[in-house]
Design a protein around this motif. Structure first.
Motif, PDB file in Angstrom:
ATOM      1  N   UNK A 184     -22.938 -10.269 -13.029  1.00 46.17           N
ATOM      2  CA  UNK A 184     -22.748  -8.853 -12.688  1.00 46.17           C
ATOM      3  C   UNK A 184     -22.469  -8.673 -11.195  1.00 46.17           C
ATOM      4  N   UNK A 185     -23.312  -9.284 -10.351  1.00 48.26           N
ATOM      5  CA  UNK A 185     -23.156  -9.083  -8.907  1.00 48.26           C
ATOM      6  C   UNK A 185     -21.945  -9.841  -8.362  1.00 48.26           C
ATOM      7  N   UNK A 186     -21.680 -11.014  -8.912  1.00 47.42           N
ATOM      8  CA  UNK A 186     -20.515 -11.771  -8.436  1.00 47.42           C
ATOM      9  C   UNK A 186     -19.219 -11.057  -8.774  1.00 47.42           C
ATOM     10  N   UNK A 187     -19.192 -10.386  -9.907  1.00 47.22           N
ATOM     11  CA  UNK A 187     -17.977  -9.670 -10.295  1.00 47.22           C
ATOM     12  C   UNK A 187     -17.653  -8.509  -9.351  1.00 47.22           C
ATOM     13  N   UNK A 188     -18.641  -8.061  -8.587  1.00 47.86           N
ATOM     14  CA  UNK A 188     -18.370  -6.998  -7.624  1.00 47.86           C
ATOM     15  C   UNK A 188     -17.611  -7.499  -6.396  1.00 47.86           C
ATOM     16  N   UNK A 189     -17.351  -8.791  -6.341  1.00 50.49           N
ATOM     17  CA  UNK A 189     -16.470  -9.316  -5.296  1.00 50.49           C
ATOM     18  C   UNK A 189     -15.038  -8.820  -5.472  1.00 50.49           C
ATOM     19  N   UNK A 230      -9.876 -15.587   1.573  1.00 46.39           N
ATOM     20  CA  UNK A 230     -10.962 -14.722   1.085  1.00 46.39           C
ATOM     21  C   UNK A 230     -10.731 -14.340  -0.373  1.00 46.39           C
ATOM     22  N   UNK A 231      -9.496 -13.953  -0.714  1.00 49.87           N
ATOM     23  CA  UNK A 231      -9.197 -13.561  -2.093  1.00 49.87           C
ATOM     24  C   UNK A 231      -9.354 -14.738  -3.052  1.00 49.87           C
ATOM     25  N   UNK A 232      -8.945 -15.923  -2.619  1.00 45.72           N
ATOM     26  CA  UNK A 232      -9.055 -17.098  -3.493  1.00 45.72           C
ATOM     27  C   UNK A 232     -10.512 -17.445  -3.769  1.00 45.72           C
ATOM     28  N   UNK A 251     -13.634  -7.002  -2.482  1.00 45.01           N
ATOM     29  CA  UNK A 251     -13.003  -7.782  -1.410  1.00 45.01           C
ATOM     30  C   UNK A 251     -11.634  -8.295  -1.846  1.00 45.01           C
ATOM     31  N   UNK A 252     -11.517  -8.622  -3.133  1.00 45.27           N
ATOM     32  CA  UNK A 252     -10.227  -9.094  -3.654  1.00 45.27           C
ATOM     33  C   UNK A 252      -9.169  -7.995  -3.545  1.00 45.27           C
ATOM     34  N   UNK A 253      -9.514  -6.779  -3.977  1.00 46.19           N
ATOM     35  CA  UNK A 253      -8.560  -5.674  -3.944  1.00 46.19           C
ATOM     36  C   UNK A 253      -8.218  -5.298  -2.510  1.00 46.19           C
ATOM     37  N   UNK A 254      -9.228  -5.263  -1.616  1.00 46.98           N
ATOM     38  CA  UNK A 254      -8.964  -4.952  -0.211  1.00 46.98           C
ATOM     39  C   UNK A 254      -8.053  -6.002   0.412  1.00 46.98           C
ATOM     40  N   UNK A 255      -8.344  -7.264   0.120  1.00 44.23           N
ATOM     41  CA  UNK A 255      -7.484  -8.334   0.649  1.00 44.23           C
ATOM     42  C   UNK A 255      -6.067  -8.237   0.130  1.00 44.23           C
ATOM     43  N   UNK A 256      -5.945  -7.875  -1.153  1.00 49.29           N
ATOM     44  CA  UNK A 256      -4.615  -7.734  -1.738  1.00 49.29           C
ATOM     45  C   UNK A 256      -3.820  -6.637  -1.042  1.00 49.29           C
TER      46      UNK A 256
END
Length: 484
Positions: A205-210, A180-182, A213-218
C-alpha cells in the motif's frame, strides 16, 4: 453462456484497441524521428536508437495517463451510475478494472526497458562521438560549442571529453528524473507481487504511493531538452540533405552551407516601466491558445532553472510573447542580460505551451476577468484575441459584448470623468459587482477567472457560491483560477 461469450469478446475487442493504439503510437513516432530532416544530424550521432527512445517515451506517456483510471474508485462508481441505462455488457467491463491496471503496468515496464536501453546506447554514442578525433561528421557535430558567448549551438549534451556519462545522468533533469522514476517503478512493481500483497499489505500500500514521484518525474522529465533538432531557420539556410556531405567546408566563406543551429530563435525585446521585460518570439511551428503558459530557461543564467510565464500575445498574432517582472535573482539577471546593448542576445529555451483554466473563457457568454499585479498577463491575451475575433466577425464567439475596460496611468486626465483629478481605483466591492452582474444577466452562466493571490481567490469563490441561483435555469457563477 451467451452473455459470457459476448462479455468475453467485448473484453478482447477493448484489449485489441488498446494494443493497437500502442502499436500505432510507437510506429508513428519511430518513423517521425527516423525520417524527419529536423533530426538528420541527431541521427548521425545516435542512429536508430533516437527513434526507439522517442517512440517508447510516447507510449510511456500514453500508458502513464491510463494507469490510474482503473483504480479511481469514485470514477468507477460514477461510471456505473451514469451507465445504468447502458447494456449489462458495457457495465460488466468495469469489473475488469484491476486486470486492465496490471496490463497497463506491464506495458509501462516494457516501454521503460526499451527507453532505458535505447538511451544507454544513445549516451554511449554521445560519449564516443565526443571523444572522437577522426574529423567525422559525428565528431564535428559533437564539438559544436556550448559557450553561448561565442554564439555556439550544441547538439551533444556531453560538453567535453572529460565529462562522463554518469555525470550527465545525475546532473541533468532528464537523467536524474529518469533514475528516480525507474527506482519508483521497480519498487511499485516488485511490491505488487501476490505474495507481498497478501502477506505484507502495508508494504504494498505505502510503496504504491511512490506513483506521486513517478508522475511528477514524468511531468518534468523532458524539460531539459537533451534530444535536440535543427531549427527551421537553419534548415532553410543549410538543409542537411544538401550540406551534410560538405561538412568540412562549413567554415569556408565561399561555401553556401553554414554550421547547423540547434537553439531557440532569438527573441525581440521590449522594456516596459516598473522593470517589466517583454519578449516577443517568432512563431515557427508554435501553436497556442489564449491563457496558456510556457516554461522558459536561459542557459547562460542557469541550466536547471525553468520558470512559468503566461503568454500575453493572441493566437491570431504572428509572434508569441511573455511579460517578465523583476521578482527575484533569476528574473533580475535575465532583464539585466537583455539591457546590455553591446552583449550578445542570450539564448532562450521554451517548453510548452500548456493549458490553463483561462482557455475556457470563450465558452461563456459572460466572463469576469480579475487580475492582480502581473496577474493581468493572461487576460491581455484574451482581450487581444477578442478584438481580433470581432474584427474577423467570428460567429463561433459566444462573447457578445465587452464591458468597460480601463487603465489609470500615463493619462493627462481621468479616463472615466475626463477631469484632471483622477479617480482613485482600489479593490472593487465584490458584493456590488456580483450583484450587478447577477441582475444584468439573470439567466446566464458566468465564468469568473482569476490570476492572483489566494486571499483574493477565497473571496471570489465565496461570491460565486453566494450569488449563484439555486435554480439551475438562472444565473450561475463558475470560479476558475490560474495555477502554475
Amino acid at each position: 453462456m451467451g452473455n459470457w461469450v459476448v462479455n468475453h469478446w467485448f473484453s478482447v475487442l477493448f484489449l485489441v484497441v488498446w494494443l493497437g493504439l500502442n502499436v500505432f503510437l510507437f510506429v508513428d513516432a519511430f518513423l517521425k524521428y527516423e525520417k524527419a530532416d529536423k533530426y538528420y544530424y541527431t541521427r548521425k550521432i545516435l542512429g536508430s536508437t533516437l527513434a526507439c527512445a522517442r517512440a517508447s517515451a510516447l507510449c510511456l506517456n500514453f500508458n502513464s495517463t491510463l494507469i490510474l483510471l482503473p483504480v479511481c474508485r469514485n470514477l468507477l462508481s460514477f461510471l456505473r451510475g451514469t451507465c445504468s441505462f447502458c447494456s449489462r455488457t458495457l457495465r460488466k467491463q468495469l469489473d475488469h478494472n484491476l486486470t486492465f491496471h496490471k496490463l497497463v503496468a506491464y506495458m509501462i515496464c516494457l516501454h521503460t526497458a526499451i527507453h532505458i536501453i535505447a538511451h544507454l546506447f544513445n549516451f554511449d554514442c554521445y560519449s564516443r562521438s565526443r571523444q572522437a578525433t577522426d574529423g567525422s561528421l559525428a565528431s564535428i557535430l559533437s564539438s559544436l560549442s556550448h559557450d553561448e558567448k561565442k554564439g555556439g549551438s550544441w547538439l551533444n549534451p556531453i560538453q567535453s571529453r572529460n565529462t562522463t556519462v554518469e555525470y550527465v545522468t545525475f546532473t541533468s533533469i532528464a537523467g536524474l528524473t529518469g533514475v528516480i522514476m525507474t527506482i519508483a517503478l521497480i519498487l511499485m512493481v516488485t511490491s505488487a507481487t501476490e505474495f507481498i500483497r497478501r502477506s505484507y499489505f502495508e508494504v504494498f500500500w505505502y510503496t504504491h504511493h511512490l506513483f506521486i514521484f513517478y508522475i511528477l518525474g514524468l511531468g518534468i522529465h523532458g524539460i531539459g531538452g537533451i534530444v535536440r533538432g535543427q531549427t527551421e531557420e537553419s534548415m532553410n539556410e543549410s538543409h542537411p540533405r544538401k550540406c551534410a556531405e560538405s561538412f568540412e567546408m562549413w567554415d569556408d566563406r565561399d561555401s553556401h552551407c553554414r554550421r547547423p543551429k540547434f537553439e531557440g530563435h532569438p527573441p525581440e525585446v521590449v522594456m516596459h516601466p516598473s522593470k517589466v521585460l517583454e519578449l516577443q518570439m517568432n512563431k515557427r511551428g508554435f501553436s497556442m491558445e489564449v491563457g496558456q503558459y510556457i516554461f522558459v530557461n536561459c542557459p547562460s543564467i542557469s541550466l536547471l532553472e525553468w520558470h512559468p510565464f503566461t503568454l500575453t500575445s493572441a493566437p491570431e498574432e504572428d509572434f508569441f510573447s511573455i511579460h517578465i517582472r523583476a521578482a527575484g535573482d533569476w528574473t533580475e539577471n535575465l532583464i539585466r542580460a537583455f539591457e546590455q546593448q553591446y552583449s550578445p542576445i542570450p539564448r532562450i529555451e521554451v517548453d510548452g505551451p500548456f493549458g490553463t483554466a483561462s482557455e475556457d473563457v470563450f465558452q461563456y457568454e459572460v466572463a469576469v476577468l480579475v487580475g492582480a499585479g502581473i496577474g493581468v498577463t493572461p487576460f491581455a491575451s484574451i482581450l487581444k484575441s477578442i478584438w481580433y475575433k470581432f474584427q474577423c466577425a467570428d460567429h463561433n464567439l459566444k462573447t457578445k459584448k465587452v464591458g468597460h475596460a480601463a487603465l489609470n496611468f500615463d493619462k493627462a486626465t481621468d479616463i472615466v470623468t475626463g477631469l484632471k483629478q483622477k479617480t482613485s481605483f482600489g479593490r472593487p466591492m465584490w458584493d456590488n459587482e456580483f450583484s450587478t452582474i447577477a441582475t444584468s444577466h439573470p439567466k446566464s452562466v458566468v465564468g469568473v477567472f482569476l490570476c492572483g493571490p489566494r486571499t483574493l481567490a477565497k473571496s471570489l469563490r465565496k461570491c460565486c457560491h453566494r450569488y449563484s441561483s439555486l435554480d439551475p435555469r438562472k444565473v450561475q457563477f463558475y470560479f476558475n483560477k490560474e495555477n502554475f
